[in-house]
Design an enzyme around this catalytic site. Sequence first.
Site, PDB file in Angstrom:
ATOM      1  N   LYS A 196       0.873  -1.180   0.000  1.00  0.00           N
ATOM      2  CA  LYS A 196       0.000   0.000   0.000  1.00  0.00           C
ATOM      3  C   LYS A 196       0.905   1.224   0.000  1.00  0.00           C
ATOM      4  O   LYS A 196       1.412   1.651   1.034  1.00  0.00           O
ATOM      5  CB  LYS A 196      -0.911   0.036   1.222  1.00  0.00           C
ATOM      6  CG  LYS A 196      -1.988   1.111   1.073  1.00  0.00           C
ATOM      7  CD  LYS A 196      -2.432   1.746   2.365  1.00  0.00           C
ATOM      8  CE  LYS A 196      -1.536   2.837   2.858  1.00  0.00           C
ATOM      9  NZ  LYS A 196      -1.488   4.070   2.046  1.00  0.00           N
ATOM     10  N   ARG A 200      -0.329   9.626  -1.705  1.00  0.00           N
ATOM     11  CA  ARG A 200       0.043  10.899  -2.311  1.00  0.00           C
ATOM     12  C   ARG A 200       1.026  10.755  -3.470  1.00  0.00           C
ATOM     13  O   ARG A 200       1.272  11.711  -4.195  1.00  0.00           O
ATOM     14  CB  ARG A 200       0.641  11.809  -1.231  1.00  0.00           C
ATOM     15  CG  ARG A 200      -0.388  12.097  -0.149  1.00  0.00           C
ATOM     16  CD  ARG A 200       0.079  13.143   0.810  1.00  0.00           C
ATOM     17  NE  ARG A 200       0.824  12.573   1.930  1.00  0.00           N
ATOM     18  CZ  ARG A 200       1.279  13.312   2.934  1.00  0.00           C
ATOM     19  NH1 ARG A 200       1.104  14.613   2.934  1.00  0.00           N
ATOM     20  NH2 ARG A 200       1.926  12.747   3.927  1.00  0.00           N
ATOM     21  N   CYS A 304      13.934  11.631   5.810  1.00  0.00           N
ATOM     22  CA  CYS A 304      14.003  11.241   7.216  1.00  0.00           C
ATOM     23  C   CYS A 304      15.428  11.359   7.721  1.00  0.00           C
ATOM     24  O   CYS A 304      15.666  11.344   8.917  1.00  0.00           O
ATOM     25  CB  CYS A 304      13.500   9.822   7.402  1.00  0.00           C
ATOM     26  SG  CYS A 304      14.562   8.619   6.627  1.00  0.00           S
TER      27      CYS A 304
HETATM   28  P1  NAD Z   1       2.669   9.132   7.184  1.00  0.00           P
HETATM   29  O1  NAD Z   1       2.854   8.388   8.451  1.00  0.00           O
HETATM   30  O2  NAD Z   1       1.685  10.231   7.144  1.00  0.00           O
HETATM   31  O3  NAD Z   1       2.230   8.103   6.041  1.00  0.00           O
HETATM   32  C1  NAD Z   1       2.883   6.857   5.891  1.00  0.00           C
HETATM   33  C2  NAD Z   1       1.862   5.791   5.536  1.00  0.00           C
HETATM   34  O4  NAD Z   1       0.992   5.558   6.635  1.00  0.00           O
HETATM   35  C3  NAD Z   1       1.002   6.151   4.342  1.00  0.00           C
HETATM   36  O5  NAD Z   1       0.881   5.014   3.524  1.00  0.00           O
HETATM   37  C4  NAD Z   1      -0.310   6.586   4.970  1.00  0.00           C
HETATM   38  O6  NAD Z   1      -1.400   6.258   4.153  1.00  0.00           O
HETATM   39  C5  NAD Z   1      -0.358   5.822   6.263  1.00  0.00           C
HETATM   40  N1  NAD Z   1      -0.951   6.599   7.372  1.00  0.00           N
HETATM   41  C6  NAD Z   1      -0.797   7.923   7.623  1.00  0.00           C
HETATM   42  N2  NAD Z   1      -1.406   8.259   8.767  1.00  0.00           N
HETATM   43  C7  NAD Z   1      -1.947   7.138   9.264  1.00  0.00           C
HETATM   44  C8  NAD Z   1      -2.680   6.831  10.456  1.00  0.00           C
HETATM   45  N3  NAD Z   1      -2.972   7.765  11.360  1.00  0.00           N
HETATM   46  N4  NAD Z   1      -3.068   5.558  10.652  1.00  0.00           N
HETATM   47  C9  NAD Z   1      -2.762   4.613   9.762  1.00  0.00           C
HETATM   48  N5  NAD Z   1      -2.069   4.849   8.620  1.00  0.00           N
HETATM   49  C10 NAD Z   1      -1.663   6.076   8.374  1.00  0.00           C
HETATM   50  O7  NAD Z   1       4.106   9.621   6.724  1.00  0.00           O
HETATM   51  P2  NAD Z   1       4.447  10.571   5.491  1.00  0.00           P
HETATM   52  O8  NAD Z   1       4.028  11.956   5.826  1.00  0.00           O
HETATM   53  O9  NAD Z   1       3.992   9.964   4.229  1.00  0.00           O
HETATM   54  O10 NAD Z   1       6.052  10.493   5.502  1.00  0.00           O
HETATM   55  C11 NAD Z   1       6.876  11.355   6.231  1.00  0.00           C
HETATM   56  C12 NAD Z   1       7.338  10.711   7.522  1.00  0.00           C
HETATM   57  O11 NAD Z   1       8.017   9.503   7.241  1.00  0.00           O
HETATM   58  C13 NAD Z   1       8.332  11.554   8.290  1.00  0.00           C
HETATM   59  O12 NAD Z   1       8.022  11.501   9.661  1.00  0.00           O
HETATM   60  C14 NAD Z   1       9.657  10.870   8.037  1.00  0.00           C
HETATM   61  O13 NAD Z   1      10.658  11.045   9.028  1.00  0.00           O
HETATM   62  C15 NAD Z   1       9.238   9.457   7.978  1.00  0.00           C
HETATM   63  N6  NAD Z   1      10.208   8.647   7.279  1.00  0.00           N
HETATM   64  C16 NAD Z   1      10.973   7.803   8.025  1.00  0.00           C
HETATM   65  C17 NAD Z   1      11.938   7.039   7.424  1.00  0.00           C
HETATM   66  C18 NAD Z   1      12.788   6.108   8.216  1.00  0.00           C
HETATM   67  O14 NAD Z   1      13.460   5.307   7.630  1.00  0.00           O
HETATM   68  N7  NAD Z   1      12.775   6.186   9.542  1.00  0.00           N
HETATM   69  C19 NAD Z   1      12.122   7.139   6.033  1.00  0.00           C
HETATM   70  C20 NAD Z   1      11.321   7.998   5.302  1.00  0.00           C
HETATM   71  C21 NAD Z   1      10.353   8.745   5.940  1.00  0.00           C
END
Ligand code: NAD
Length: 521
Positions: A196, A200, A304
Amino acid sequence: TMKSFLRTQYYHMINQQVNLSSARSTTKLFINGQFVESKSSNWIDLHNPATNEVISKVPLSTQQEMEDAVAAAKEAYKSWSQTSLISRQQYLFKYQNLVKSNMKRLAAIVTEEQGKTKADAEGDVFRGLQVIELACAAPSLLMGQSFESVAKDMDTFSYRIPLGVCAGITPFNFPAMIPLWMFPLAIAAGNTFVLKPSERIPGATMMLMELLNEAGVPPGVVNVFHGQHDAVNFICDNPTIKAISFVGADTAGKHIYSRGAANGKRVQSNMGAKNHGVVMPDANKEDTLNQIAGAAFGAAGQRCMALSTVIFVGESAKWIPELIPRANKLKVNAGHIDGADIGPVISPQAKEKICSLVDSGVQEGAKLILDGRGVKVPGFEKGNFIGPTILTDVKTSMKCYKEEIFGPVLIILTVDTLDEAIELINSNPYGNGTAIFTRNGATARRFTHEIDVGQIGVNVPIPVPLSVFSFTGTRGSFHGENHFMGQMGINFYTETKTITQLWRKSDVTGFEANTSMPVMK
Ligand code: NAD
């Protein structure tokens, strides 16, 4: 064929920067090797962050569609898990080749949907490609262990076997790399997969699926559906899914980790970050300041591993103003325009959040020495642009320090000693990445030894390791045990089966019932 001709034309046009609002009306599902139109009545608009024009619609998949995807993966598992390792490796060789030769097409769609610059988007694809290359080494990575004669006539050996159906949930910031952190290693090990992607930026994932078909990977081995919370909860709860790989922010990551684990699944959850750079007074000034500007503002700060927080130690604080001209040199523009250094952030909401965190810093006493919030990009007036922004005199009690900003905003703190810098970083809840800039080996050695962060750079601002290593964020940035990539990536997607066997010459007898614990003397 006509279809591939049209596809080529389409990407040719994207490369020409032609606005194609109507070219892709909907984003498809990928189930059992077919691209299918969702029957959902709920769709979300996908925007180009440089223009905010709608470029596609993404379905919130129906329950039936998600079940179909899992059923396809379950069915495919029967034969895929029994395919010889060498033939799985051959598919991966083909796939590696296809992803490599389609790098520019993949990068173009990353730029269109995510906003990052062309060169940065190619880096996104390239880092993913390196994981496919690692997966090509599956024959050695998947070898078990063995020991002859653990007792008389008795040997023990172990195999790495696949888990079954695994799932991935990905964020918006690396549309190609992060899906590729997941399914290539999973399928190399004999699993099948449902993915999934972030709702966006699904385009790169869909193109990666086209290439899987082109490589001849059998239908059902990887499947894609779209959605938000309901799709995530479906993955956490579905009993066929054995393991979940997640990358994203804290709220979703913690939720998925606990809900998935409560259902008996293994979960690797990579979450938010606050990565600190430490500048020592003996650092190479020019290199250090250039590296910081690149690592803080590159990808509009939406990595990240962005170096979003810098601690200047002692005398090095006098260099802070010299960051301004370096930041000002970076060109803010739509990602597909030649010469762009910083593209838009993902959405108007993200821009608003970033700007309000900058405001909160000012209100709490930080100094805004560079404010990029009013930046205007000719031709892209509706895009979500923010220019490089720098806050100094930041304190750890401030909101702009405590929260992940995830935008082109550098926050700066100063301390007198390395000890204080180490203490400050170790007190932050996150542990994704950190970097020290120094010319002194003993200082660097002390830092790497004492710092409690999973990925450390010495004169390297973004220490994301090559795929033979693992991506080892720790503490608040990671829940789970086995990380992505490297041997740990294989460990995550496999179970160990250990066999102890006794073969004696048939004429040897003399077993008697023995009720004590066998100790293999
Ligand atoms: P996000 O958590 O909003 O979304 C990630 C995924 O989770 C998406 O597929 C989304 O549909 C789903 N999602 C979002 N909110 C949810 C909820 N409340 N309940 C269930 N599912 C949900 O993250 P984003 O904004 O797409 O990405 C940015 C974030 O990702 C930043 O915090 C960044 O640091 C982190 N990130 C971490 C790493 C790492 O390796 N640690 C790598 C890349 C990005």
